[in-house]
Design a protein around this motif. Structure first.
Motif: not given
Length: 363
Positions: A42-57
């Motif tokens: 929600p801060n529009g600046m960061h991503v969690t490790t889980a979100m990085v993994a989801a992006y790269f599948e």
């Protein structure tokens, strides 16, 4: 297909193996959204490790292992691991409103920036999404290199046929130079060191010139589009807006807001107020936050830029969020705007608003 394989064999290997080469690409974070929408906190600046993994599948453990091996490089590009009081404050300010969407970390949390996510794309070997990001980066690099080699060339004649001939000649000369000094030597080195794929590499080398010629045609078409845009006479309201610098554009938007009975309008002059260009209140007292972008008309506002503004809307607890641009919005950016209640004012709507119409959200 052969062209795609050439880039895979040569350039992707170089990106994965060379930190110096990766560093030269770290500012091109738009590549992430061109391939797939990257969700942000929600801060529009960061991503969690889980979100990085989801992006790269890939599995989260894959990202964690990569972090362990390349921590110094990732931290130099903005990765932070927060703990203790800093973690607690981050959880209260950013994650507390979304406990189901963002699992609460116990002792530490890695915060990835867009630069570090792009860094991951240049390191992950076995992710299809990462490969697509690398391919996009390398396509842009080819086009940029061709353009830079022709930028200092003498001006062409005024007639269209002379212009076409001049651009074609310069492009062919540039790619011939590129072919002889960069691509072919790399292929020759690979052929000398490879035994199993030697025949395939020789065949790929013969296709390199065809690939470069396709990029030449793309470069020529882009130049024609830009030239047509520059030569098109500007008329009406948008002509004056296109002639504004960013400060004048922000003041213009502030004037439209005041005209439409908004109060307490403040223009933050580039320094920003937690990412906002303009803040104030609508006529009926709702909190207002506005982002202004006077981009070239042939540009677009991409999803990453819209996601960043979503974070600004959240930080300001705004009731009304307006993103005003002198260009179109990408489909992904419009989808995000609709989902979170941002009013996207594109070039056509801006023309009407500047001409006297009132935005529906301000009524």
């Amino acid at each position: 297909m052969a062209g795609r394989r050439v880039k895979s064999v040569i350039n992707e290997v170089a990106l994965v193996e060379s930190q110096a080469l990766r560093q030269s690409f770290t500012e091109r974070t738009e590549a992430l959204d061109r391939v797939k929408t990257l969700s942000l906190l929600p801060n529009g600046m960061h991503v969690t490790t889980a979100m990085v993994a989801a992006y790269f599948e890939v599995a989260e453990t894959v990202v964690n292992n990569l972090l362990s091996r390349h921590r110094e490089e990732l931290e130099s590009n903005g990765l932070r691991v927060i703990r203790g009081a800093e973690l607690q404050e981050f959880k209260e300010l950013i994650l507390s409103s979304y406990p189901e969407s963002y699992p609460q970390p116990r002792s530490s949390m890695a915060l990835w920036t867009r630069r570090t996510v792009l860094n991951v794309a240049m390191l992950l070997r076995d992710s299809k999404v990462a490969r697509r990001v690398r391919t996009y980066l390398l396509d842009v690099e080819h086009s940029s290199r061709a353009h830079s080699l022709t930028v200092d060339a003498p001006q062409p004649a005024n007639d269209v046929e002379s212009l076409d001939a001049h651009i074609t000649r310069l492009s062919e000369e540039s790619f011939t130079r590129l072919l002889g000094t960069t691509v072919v030597p790399i292929l020759n080195a690979l052929i000398e060191t490879s035994s199993e794929q030697q025949r395939e590499l020789i065949s790929l080398r013969e296709n390199v010139q065809q690939i470069e010629q396709r990029l030449v045609r793309h470069d020529i078409q882009l130049r024609r589009l830009q030239l047509a845009q520059e030569q098109r006479p500007l008329t009406g309201v948008m002509a004056s807006i296109d002639a504004m610098n960013w400060r004048e554009f922000e003041q213009h938007i502030a004037g439209l807001l005041r005209r439409d009975d908004c109060t307490g309008i403040e223009v933050h002059g580039g320094s920003g107020d937690r990412g906002a260009d303009i803040t104030g209140y609508t006529a009926d007292g709702r909190r207002l936050v506005v982002q202004c972008k006077n981009f070239a008309p042939y540009r677009s506002v991409w999803s990453g830029e819209m996601q960043k503004f979503v974070g600004t809307k959240t930080l300001h607890r705004a009731d009304v969020a307006v993103y005003v641009a002198t260009c179109p919005f990408s489909r992904e950016a419009l989808d995000i705007a609709m989902q979170v209640g941002v009013t996207a004012v594109h070039r056509g709507l801006l023309d009407a608003w500047s001409g006297g119409a009132k935005l529906q959200v301000l009524k």
